[in-house]
Design a protein around this motif. Sequence first.
Motif, PDB file in Angstrom:
ATOM      1  N   GLN A 275       4.125  -3.848  -4.939  1.00  0.00           N
ATOM      2  CA  GLN A 275       2.771  -4.371  -4.750  1.00  0.00           C
ATOM      3  C   GLN A 275       2.034  -3.598  -3.656  1.00  0.00           C
ATOM      4  OE1 GLN A 275       2.745  -8.703  -4.093  1.00  0.00           O
ATOM      5  NE2 GLN A 275       1.077  -8.398  -2.593  1.00  0.00           N
ATOM      6  N   LEU A 276       2.723  -3.334  -2.549  1.00  0.00           N
ATOM      7  CA  LEU A 276       2.108  -2.582  -1.453  1.00  0.00           C
ATOM      8  C   LEU A 276       1.913  -1.124  -1.850  1.00  0.00           C
ATOM      9  CD1 LEU A 276       4.062  -4.198   1.508  1.00  0.00           C
ATOM     10  CD2 LEU A 276       1.620  -4.459   1.024  1.00  0.00           C
ATOM     11  N   ALA A 277       2.845  -0.595  -2.650  1.00  0.00           N
ATOM     12  CA  ALA A 277       2.727   0.797  -3.102  1.00  0.00           C
ATOM     13  C   ALA A 277       1.460   0.958  -3.934  1.00  0.00           C
ATOM     14  CB  ALA A 277       3.959   1.189  -3.907  1.00  0.00           C
ATOM     15  N   GLU A 278       1.193  -0.013  -4.764  1.00  0.00           N
ATOM     16  CA  GLU A 278      -0.009   0.029  -5.594  1.00  0.00           C
ATOM     17  C   GLU A 278      -1.271   0.103  -4.727  1.00  0.00           C
ATOM     18  OE1 GLU A 278      -0.490  -2.979  -9.134  1.00  0.00           O
ATOM     19  OE2 GLU A 278       1.479  -1.990  -9.052  1.00  0.00           O
ATOM     20  N   GLU A 279      -1.318  -0.775  -3.730  1.00  0.00           N
ATOM     21  CA  GLU A 279      -2.463  -0.769  -2.801  1.00  0.00           C
ATOM     22  C   GLU A 279      -2.615   0.589  -2.127  1.00  0.00           C
ATOM     23  OE1 GLU A 279      -1.629  -5.318  -1.250  1.00  0.00           O
ATOM     24  OE2 GLU A 279      -2.299  -3.834   0.230  1.00  0.00           O
ATOM     25  N   VAL A 280      -1.497   1.100  -1.624  1.00  0.00           N
ATOM     26  CA  VAL A 280      -1.541   2.363  -0.878  1.00  0.00           C
ATOM     27  C   VAL A 280      -1.983   3.507  -1.780  1.00  0.00           C
ATOM     28  CG1 VAL A 280      -0.104   4.075   0.302  1.00  0.00           C
ATOM     29  CG2 VAL A 280       0.185   1.639   0.807  1.00  0.00           C
ATOM     30  N   MET A 281      -1.477   3.520  -3.015  1.00  0.00           N
ATOM     31  CA  MET A 281      -1.795   4.623  -3.914  1.00  0.00           C
ATOM     32  C   MET A 281      -3.253   4.582  -4.355  1.00  0.00           C
ATOM     33  SD  MET A 281       1.759   4.690  -5.999  1.00  0.00           S
ATOM     34  CE  MET A 281       1.475   6.075  -7.097  1.00  0.00           C
ATOM     35  N   GLN A 282      -3.818   3.373  -4.401  1.00  0.00           N
ATOM     36  CA  GLN A 282      -5.241   3.282  -4.735  1.00  0.00           C
ATOM     37  C   GLN A 282      -6.111   3.820  -3.611  1.00  0.00           C
ATOM     38  OE1 GLN A 282      -6.010  -0.745  -5.923  1.00  0.00           O
ATOM     39  NE2 GLN A 282      -4.971  -0.475  -7.892  1.00  0.00           N
ATOM     40  N   GLU A 283      -5.617   3.653  -2.356  1.00  0.00           N
ATOM     41  CA  GLU A 283      -6.427   4.048  -1.207  1.00  0.00           C
ATOM     42  C   GLU A 283      -6.301   5.517  -0.859  1.00  0.00           C
ATOM     43  OE1 GLU A 283      -5.359   1.480   2.044  1.00  0.00           O
ATOM     44  OE2 GLU A 283      -5.310  -0.225   0.661  1.00  0.00           O
ATOM     45  N   LEU A 284      -5.100   6.053  -1.033  1.00  0.00           N
ATOM     46  CA  LEU A 284      -4.818   7.410  -0.567  1.00  0.00           C
ATOM     47  C   LEU A 284      -4.614   8.349  -1.736  1.00  0.00           C
ATOM     48  CD1 LEU A 284      -2.157   6.997   2.267  1.00  0.00           C
ATOM     49  CD2 LEU A 284      -4.526   7.719   2.524  1.00  0.00           C
ATOM     50  N   PRO A 285      -5.073   9.603  -1.581  1.00  0.00           N
ATOM     51  CA  PRO A 285      -4.687  10.603  -2.576  1.00  0.00           C
ATOM     52  C   PRO A 285      -3.170  10.771  -2.468  1.00  0.00           C
ATOM     53  CG  PRO A 285      -5.652  11.651  -0.638  1.00  0.00           C
ATOM     54  CD  PRO A 285      -5.774  10.177  -0.427  1.00  0.00           C
ATOM     55  N   ASN A 286      -2.508  10.752  -3.590  1.00  0.00           N
ATOM     56  CA  ASN A 286      -1.041  10.810  -3.571  1.00  0.00           C
ATOM     57  C   ASN A 286      -0.569  12.224  -3.264  1.00  0.00           C
ATOM     58  OD1 ASN A 286       1.574  10.032  -3.710  1.00  0.00           O
ATOM     59  ND2 ASN A 286       1.606   9.758  -5.924  1.00  0.00           N
TER      60      ASN A 286
ATOM     61  N   THR B 254       2.484   5.536   5.208  1.00  0.00           N
ATOM     62  CA  THR B 254       1.548   4.410   5.098  1.00  0.00           C
ATOM     63  C   THR B 254       2.217   3.229   4.408  1.00  0.00           C
ATOM     64  OG1 THR B 254      -0.224   6.015   4.931  1.00  0.00           O
ATOM     65  CG2 THR B 254      -0.751   3.732   4.327  1.00  0.00           C
ATOM     66  N   LEU B 255       2.952   3.519   3.357  1.00  0.00           N
ATOM     67  CA  LEU B 255       3.658   2.445   2.644  1.00  0.00           C
ATOM     68  C   LEU B 255       4.615   1.713   3.587  1.00  0.00           C
ATOM     69  CD1 LEU B 255       4.575   0.831   0.180  1.00  0.00           C
ATOM     70  CD2 LEU B 255       6.118   2.739  -0.409  1.00  0.00           C
ATOM     71  N   LEU B 256       5.390   2.475   4.350  1.00  0.00           N
ATOM     72  CA  LEU B 256       6.366   1.832   5.243  1.00  0.00           C
ATOM     73  C   LEU B 256       5.657   0.968   6.290  1.00  0.00           C
ATOM     74  CD1 LEU B 256       9.349   1.500   5.997  1.00  0.00           C
ATOM     75  CD2 LEU B 256       8.999   3.264   7.716  1.00  0.00           C
ATOM     76  N   LYS B 257       4.547   1.500   6.809  1.00  0.00           N
ATOM     77  CA  LYS B 257       3.799   0.734   7.812  1.00  0.00           C
ATOM     78  C   LYS B 257       3.314  -0.587   7.208  1.00  0.00           C
ATOM     79  CE  LYS B 257       1.944   3.128  11.077  1.00  0.00           C
ATOM     80  NZ  LYS B 257       1.127   3.973  11.958  1.00  0.00           N
ATOM     81  N   ARG B 258       2.806  -0.540   5.987  1.00  0.00           N
ATOM     82  CA  ARG B 258       2.352  -1.776   5.322  1.00  0.00           C
ATOM     83  C   ARG B 258       3.510  -2.759   5.131  1.00  0.00           C
ATOM     84  NH1 ARG B 258      -2.547  -0.632   2.305  1.00  0.00           N
ATOM     85  NH2 ARG B 258      -3.635   0.655   3.844  1.00  0.00           N
ATOM     86  N   ILE B 259       4.648  -2.213   4.727  1.00  0.00           N
ATOM     87  CA  ILE B 259       5.822  -3.065   4.488  1.00  0.00           C
ATOM     88  C   ILE B 259       6.199  -3.805   5.774  1.00  0.00           C
ATOM     89  CG2 ILE B 259       8.320  -3.025   4.065  1.00  0.00           C
ATOM     90  CD1 ILE B 259       7.805  -0.691   2.083  1.00  0.00           C
ATOM     91  N   ASN B 260       6.315  -3.053   6.861  1.00  0.00           N
ATOM     92  CA  ASN B 260       6.757  -3.678   8.113  1.00  0.00           C
ATOM     93  C   ASN B 260       5.697  -4.579   8.736  1.00  0.00           C
ATOM     94  OD1 ASN B 260       9.411  -2.789   8.070  1.00  0.00           O
ATOM     95  ND2 ASN B 260       8.857  -0.810   8.982  1.00  0.00           N
ATOM     96  N   ASN B 261       4.429  -4.199   8.552  1.00  0.00           N
ATOM     97  CA  ASN B 261       3.376  -5.071   9.078  1.00  0.00           C
ATOM     98  C   ASN B 261       3.337  -6.411   8.354  1.00  0.00           C
ATOM     99  OD1 ASN B 261       2.672  -3.225  10.968  1.00  0.00           O
ATOM    100  ND2 ASN B 261       0.837  -2.477   9.902  1.00  0.00           N
ATOM    101  N   GLY B 262       3.785  -6.422   7.112  1.00  0.00           N
ATOM    102  CA  GLY B 262       3.849  -7.673   6.354  1.00  0.00           C
ATOM    103  C   GLY B 262       4.879  -8.638   6.926  1.00  0.00           C
TER     104      GLY B 262
ATOM    105  N   ARG C 298       9.550  -6.424  -5.430  1.00  0.00           N
ATOM    106  CA  ARG C 298       8.233  -6.901  -5.837  1.00  0.00           C
ATOM    107  C   ARG C 298       7.210  -6.594  -4.736  1.00  0.00           C
ATOM    108  NH1 ARG C 298       4.825 -10.606  -5.326  1.00  0.00           N
ATOM    109  NH2 ARG C 298       5.958 -11.747  -3.708  1.00  0.00           N
ATOM    110  N   LEU C 299       7.586  -6.897  -3.506  1.00  0.00           N
ATOM    111  CA  LEU C 299       6.694  -6.636  -2.373  1.00  0.00           C
ATOM    112  C   LEU C 299       6.414  -5.153  -2.192  1.00  0.00           C
ATOM    113  CD1 LEU C 299       8.096  -9.073   0.301  1.00  0.00           C
ATOM    114  CD2 LEU C 299       5.660  -8.751  -0.201  1.00  0.00           C
ATOM    115  N   ILE C 300       7.463  -4.342  -2.315  1.00  0.00           N
ATOM    116  CA  ILE C 300       7.318  -2.894  -2.114  1.00  0.00           C
ATOM    117  C   ILE C 300       6.381  -2.304  -3.156  1.00  0.00           C
ATOM    118  CG2 ILE C 300       8.558  -0.683  -2.219  1.00  0.00           C
ATOM    119  CD1 ILE C 300      10.991  -2.232  -0.976  1.00  0.00           C
TER     120      ILE C 300
END
Lengths: 432, 432
Positions: B421-432, B374-382, B417-419
């Motif tokens: 920031q997106l990691a924070e979003e992803v971790m809030q949404e998904l159980p780690n 999910t993190l990688l997908k967010r990174i590339n979609n950005g 910084r971008l990674i």
Amino acid sequence: MDAAEFRRRGKEMVDLIADYLENIEQRPVYPDVEPGYLRSLIPEEAPEEPETYEDVVKDIERVIMPGVTHWHSPYFYAYFPTANSFPAMLADMLSGAIGCIGFSWAASPACTELETVMMDWLGKMLKLPEDFIAGTHGQGGGVIQGTASEATLVALLAARSRAVRMILASDPQRPETDITSKLVAYSSDQFCATLGTTPSCAFDHITELGPICNAEKIWMHIDAAYAGSSFICPEFRPLLNGIEFADSFNFNPHKWLLVNFDCSTMWVRKRSDLIGAFKMDPLYLKHDHQESGRYFDITFSCYSQSIRFRSLKMWFVFRMYGLKGLQDYIRKHVELAKEFESLVRADQRFEISADVVLGLVCFRLKGSNEVNETLLKRINNGRKIHLVPCQLSGQFVLRFAVCARTTESRHIREAWRLITQLAEEVMQELPN
Amino acid sequence: MDAAEFRRRGKEMVDLIADYLENIEQRPVYPDVEPGYLRSLIPEEAPEEPETYEDVVKDIERVIMPGVTHWHSPYFYAYFPTANSFPAMLADMLSGAIGCIGFSWAASPACTELETVMMDWLGKMLKLPEDFIAGTHGQGGGVIQGTASEATLVALLAARSRAVRMILASDPQRPETDITSKLVAYSSDQFCATLGTTPSCAFDHITELGPICNAEKIWMHIDAAYAGSSFICPEFRPLLNGIEFADSFNFNPHKWLLVNFDCSTMWVRKRSDLIGAFKMDPLYLKHDHQESGRYFDITFSCYSQSIRFRSLKMWFVFRMYGLKGLQDYIRKHVELAKEFESLVRADQRFEISADVVLGLVCFRLKGSNEVNETLLKRINNGRKIHLVPCQLSGQFVLRFAVCARTTESRHIREAWRLITQLAEEVMQELPN
């Protein structure tokens, strides 16, 4: 070198290139150097510290040019043409700057997609059967390879893979090594079905070979490396009749269609045959559009993995010449070859050794191989024009191929004047 | 287009290229297009009549750029680098204009000879064993291939040919097909002996593999496609220890040594092994210096037959950077990777997944594969930075490869910084 210096040096290089090509016929077409000439002109090791651009540029005339065979001189008649046009050079500059590696759709969508569409454009110019056109829903399509040899290799591997799959379908337990050890590739002494062989531009009878291949489920690959470009002219298109039997077809726009090397175009009737033979799926190449984009990944499927943005050259050339401009170019070369053929035929001392179909004239002095070998040696030692020989039915034959974009009638006549002058000398010295 | 127009258009193209590369970081590094985007933007067929250059050039921004993955953006961290430097681009322009095809020494002596000497220069930079240097009397030497895959294929065919000759020497009556059906190629799941694998830049133990290969008379081919460039630095040269056991060695200056694609350099201990595997002698390729020049024809011996004047790029780059400039460039990329590694290590949420030896950092969020995907997908979609994944021991891992020539510390920090920031979003949404 930063971008600011590149702006300056790049423009100087553009002028250097224009100067070189505008004045190329003043240079001896064939170099006067001995093997090993270059090593003594440059250091044995790379420099520790950077050199200046001036140092490098002045070595072009000192080190490189004395050893160059000038393929784009209008006095170059050896081998077959290799393409060189200004639109293709401009496109190649852009390709170098974008510098993407198109090993999957995602690695640079424009690279993969323009290639697929340019292959369709070219396929339509050749009036290939609809099966070979990708379109939006087709099963076939084209990819760019580096050389006709690469295309042959790719066809061979795809053919092998298809044969193995066919046999496994009816006999799933049979070991693959047992199948492959029994496979046979049929070829002539020029290999595979060829339209326009290198020695004499001869044509295999693909309308006869094709039905046999289809009936026996033999993969039929047609190689028209040189001649293929001419098929964009309606009057030469009949040479391609029989293409409807082929599984794959290849020719080299980098020979005779003004698209600089490398651009060897290959079409297949079924893209899945290529994809099946070369499929590789490491995780680092997967992307979201894998499935919907699958057919775009045909380029990736072709074993070399890394490809330059080569279709830009096709796009620039096709648009800036137009189909008519390209047809005019082909026709002019064929006319020049016919003009040379007439000159040969009008001279009783010479004979034509093979049908002149396109831009190649095979000819010889009536007489021994020795006298022809001596004539060719004199021609090339003169360095004013350059030809290479071939062997046809045991005879030593001279090949005169119209090659350069700038060759005109006056160059042909000058070449013939030189050849006949040297022939006279040789015939006086040697018993014919 | 004549030479006069080329002078004008070529200079405009030089500016277009400089503009593109100077402003590349303003573009989204990864394109926002769907498969098939391009076909709808251009006609279905080539034009009958020529178009103007203006028409073509304005389509670069309209048709091509929206679909380009910008490999030379300092925000591109995917795959491995592909080289792009101004000296190499200038050399490539010249190479295009000379446009010779170097399939034999005579076809363009400068092309064959500069290649042999440049391969020696580079071999010496790498401190290859003397056996691999052609010099004036050596048995070994180097040739340029298009890709590491091509080099592997060439090595495989040369190995097969040598094995067949060895067996025939002791058993001349044995059928060749019987021999080849028994030959075995050993490889790991990355194939052949690899220095710097693609997924994680891991290194095979060639000092262990080598003696076994030598004792068993197995051809040893070493592939260091990416890592090879670093061996010009004394501190990384130990990674190449064991090269003394190899029969052939290959790496890609077109990856990390500032020589634009394609330039994959391959050395062999015995040139005769290659020449023996690929020898072809049609009459049209024979020339007077065939025997004395034989060793120069090694380039011809390598199956593709047609080659561009690729060594010009090496010559320009080696001279204009100097060995020190090239070493500085390698070291800078390794430092940037170390900087990124430190940022990852300083963040308890992340872990490093493989040793960081050169310019590649493999890392992941501690936790499930799903959260990393999910993190990688967010990174590339950005589309601001671009990375690709790999799989290491069943784990989904992110690869961060320092790629562009212009990447600086500020880009690395911005990427991190971008990674995070997106990691924070992803971790809030998904159980780690």
